[in-house]
Design an enzyme around this catalytic site. Structure first.
Site, PDB file in Angstrom:
ATOM      1  N   ASP A 130     -25.259  39.525  50.758  1.00  0.00           N
ATOM      2  CA  ASP A 130     -26.808  40.022  50.251  1.00  0.00           C
ATOM      3  C   ASP A 130     -27.801  39.030  49.990  1.00  0.00           C
ATOM      4  O   ASP A 130     -27.397  37.639  49.682  1.00  0.00           O
ATOM      5  CB  ASP A 130     -26.694  40.817  48.702  1.00  0.00           C
ATOM      6  N   ARG A 139     -37.343  39.398  58.310  1.00  0.00           N
ATOM      7  CA  ARG A 139     -36.442  39.435  58.056  1.00  0.00           C
ATOM      8  C   ARG A 139     -34.517  39.158  58.458  1.00  0.00           C
ATOM      9  O   ARG A 139     -33.917  39.121  58.113  1.00  0.00           O
ATOM     10  CB  ARG A 139     -35.999  40.557  57.083  1.00  0.00           C
ATOM     11  N   LEU A 145      -4.243  36.511  57.934  1.00  0.00           N
ATOM     12  CA  LEU A 145      -5.532  37.700  57.434  1.00  0.00           C
ATOM     13  C   LEU A 145      -5.943  38.758  57.896  1.00  0.00           C
ATOM     14  O   LEU A 145      -6.066  39.056  59.035  1.00  0.00           O
ATOM     15  CB  LEU A 145      -6.202  37.223  57.252  1.00  0.00           C
ATOM     16  N   SER A 197     -23.776  48.562  44.450  1.00  0.00           N
ATOM     17  CA  SER A 197     -24.689  49.442  45.735  1.00  0.00           C
ATOM     18  C   SER A 197     -23.261  49.992  46.097  1.00  0.00           C
ATOM     19  O   SER A 197     -23.674  50.055  47.216  1.00  0.00           O
ATOM     20  CB  SER A 197     -25.375  48.412  46.084  1.00  0.00           C
ATOM     21  N   HIS A 236     -29.788  37.425  59.008  1.00  0.00           N
ATOM     22  CA  HIS A 236     -29.611  38.309  59.482  1.00  0.00           C
ATOM     23  C   HIS A 236     -28.544  37.217  60.113  1.00  0.00           C
ATOM     24  O   HIS A 236     -27.547  36.702  60.489  1.00  0.00           O
ATOM     25  CB  HIS A 236     -29.433  39.706  59.714  1.00  0.00           C
TER      26      HIS A 236
HETATM   27  C1  IPE Z   1     -25.069  46.286  49.868  1.00  0.00           C
HETATM   28  O1  IPE Z   1     -26.357  44.781  49.407  1.00  0.00           O
HETATM   29  C2  IPE Z   1     -25.104  46.688  50.725  1.00  0.00           C
HETATM   30  C3  IPE Z   1     -24.865  45.138  51.821  1.00  0.00           C
HETATM   31  C4  IPE Z   1     -24.485  44.355  51.306  1.00  0.00           C
HETATM   32  C5  IPE Z   1     -24.730  45.935  53.290  1.00  0.00           C
HETATM   33  P1  IPE Z   1     -28.261  46.406  50.310  1.00  0.00           P
HETATM   34  O2  IPE Z   1     -29.221  45.019  49.643  1.00  0.00           O
HETATM   35  O3  IPE Z   1     -28.346  47.377  50.780  1.00  0.00           O
HETATM   36  O4  IPE Z   1     -28.148  47.185  48.368  1.00  0.00           O
HETATM   37  P2  IPE Z   1     -29.589  47.328  47.509  1.00  0.00           P
HETATM   38  O5  IPE Z   1     -30.553  48.348  48.397  1.00  0.00           O
HETATM   39  O6  IPE Z   1     -29.921  45.931  46.797  1.00  0.00           O
HETATM   40  O7  IPE Z   1     -28.380  48.222  46.756  1.00  0.00           O
HETATM   41  C1  IPE Z   2     -27.899  41.305  52.946  1.00  0.00           C
HETATM   42  O1  IPE Z   2     -29.253  41.014  53.205  1.00  0.00           O
HETATM   43  C2  IPE Z   2     -27.265  42.467  54.605  1.00  0.00           C
HETATM   44  C3  IPE Z   2     -27.837  43.457  54.449  1.00  0.00           C
HETATM   45  C4  IPE Z   2     -27.651  44.495  53.432  1.00  0.00           C
HETATM   46  C5  IPE Z   2     -27.057  44.029  56.129  1.00  0.00           C
HETATM   47  P1  IPE Z   2     -30.392  42.412  52.849  1.00  0.00           P
HETATM   48  O2  IPE Z   2     -31.254  42.190  53.898  1.00  0.00           O
HETATM   49  O3  IPE Z   2     -30.186  42.648  52.353  1.00  0.00           O
HETATM   50  O4  IPE Z   2     -31.193  40.643  52.007  1.00  0.00           O
HETATM   51  P2  IPE Z   2     -32.280  40.870  50.663  1.00  0.00           P
HETATM   52  O5  IPE Z   2     -31.720  42.075  49.559  1.00  0.00           O
HETATM   53  O6  IPE Z   2     -33.567  41.611  51.204  1.00  0.00           O
HETATM   54  O7  IPE Z   2     -32.639  39.741  50.288  1.00  0.00           O
HETATM   55 MG    MG Z   3     -30.332  43.398  49.842  1.00  0.00          MG
END
Ligand code: IPE
Ligand code: IPE
Ligand code: MG
Length: 275
Positions: A35, A48, A146, A211, A52
């Site tokens: 995250d 954003r 792994l 989550s 990624h």
């Molecule tokens: C959890 O992250 C999902 C993944 C890492 C794929 P999110 O960013 O989607 O979760 P919330 O919205 O903060 O709970």
């Molecule tokens: C996690 O990073 C990646 C996915 C959920 C795909 P986020 O995109 O949720 O990043 P934040 O939480 O908005 O910083």
């Molecule tokens: Mg997130």
């Protein structure tokens, strides 16, 4: 045999952290909620999706390190069933990056003897993504090192519901009308049937929630949350998480070893004094 030279440069921070790890007590399965990609990008005034893109380098390093540590399983949460709520462009970019990763990394997965398995409602993904996933899974199926599970279109509740439906199919097919379901039977119908539960769950970016990730399987996982954002997460942070894990006492609802004997002694001493 774990080759320490491949895990840390002499004199590096990683080496000093590695020295603190007991290689005989490594977690067998590490699960990661990756995250903070969006926040990483935002702090750099980037879109954003750049977060990624940057996060892929972390995936590469963590999977390779897990293989070099000879862990049994690593499970990465890459896309949740809830993530479809995001802007179309972001979802499309995530899927594109996934395909790119699979194409580029397959050779490295093979070199490192890594078996790749996607988990989640894979049938709900774009056919072109499904094709790449299937190809990587088939190519790596005979690898014995792994196990690298990637959770895609994954939800913990969705998995539990899918498990119940799979169980109903089994019961119907085997005409097991009087069956009583136990935990082992339930576990055998999860996406992760035959895979040990995570010992350690890592969440990056500081959020204190699960989550909807592996709800059944994390029943007794140790949880390590770090403020480090996923694109900044490196080998060093994985080592820190393992050190934290090794400092925990896993009781599984019991008492500390040693505590039991003390209690028995105490009781018998009390018994003696009553005599
Ligand atoms: C959890 O992250 C999902 C993944 C890492 C794929 P999110 O960013 O989607 O979760 P919330 O919205 O903060 O709970
Ligand atoms: C996690 O990073 C990646 C996915 C959920 C795909 P986020 O995109 O949720 O990043 P934040 O939480 O908005 O910083
Ligand atoms: Mg997130």
């Amino acid at each position: 045999m774990i080759d320490l030279r491949k895990l840390a440069e002499p004199g590096s921070i990683e080496e000093s952290l590695l020295e603190k790890i007991d290689l005989n007590r490594l977690p067998r399965h590490i699960a990661v909620i990756m995250d903070g990609n969006g926040r990483w990008a935002k702090s750099r005034r980037l879109p954003r999706v750049e977060g990624h893109r940057a996060g892929i380098a972390s995936v590469r390093e963590i999977v390779e390190t897990a293989a070099r540590l000879e862990l049994g399983v690593i499970t990465l949460y890459a896309f949740s069933v809830e993530n479809w709520k995001r802007p179309r462009f972001e979802v499309a970019t995530l899927m594109m990056l996934l395909k790119e990763y699979l194409r580029k990394e397959l050779a490295t997965l093979m070199e490192n003897n890594i078996r790749f398995v996607p988990i989640g409602r894979i049938e709900g993904l774009d056919p072109s993504v499904q094709r790449e996933l299937r190809y990587a899974e088939e190519q790596t199926a005979k690898n014995t090192g792994l196990l690298f599970q990637i959770a895609l279109n994954y939800g913990g509740r969705a998995e539990i519901v899918d498990t119940v439906n799979r169980i109903m199919t089994t019961l119907r097919e085997k005409e097991m009308t009087d069956a009583v379901i136990d935990e082992a039977f339930f576990g055998d119908h999860l996406y992760t049937a035959n895979v040990d539960d995570p010992d350690l769950l890592i969440r990056t970016s500081g959020e204190l929630r699960v989550s909807n990730f592996l709800l059944w399987q994390i029943a007794y996982a140790e949880i390590h949350v770090t403020k480090v954002l996923w694109p900044d997460f490196r080998k060093q942070h994985l080592f820190e998480a393992i050190i934290d894990f090794q400092s925990r006492e896993r009781r599984y609802g019991g008492v500390e070893p040693g505590e039991q004997e003390m209690f028995v002694e105490q009781q018998s001493a009390e018994g003696d004094s009553e005599k």
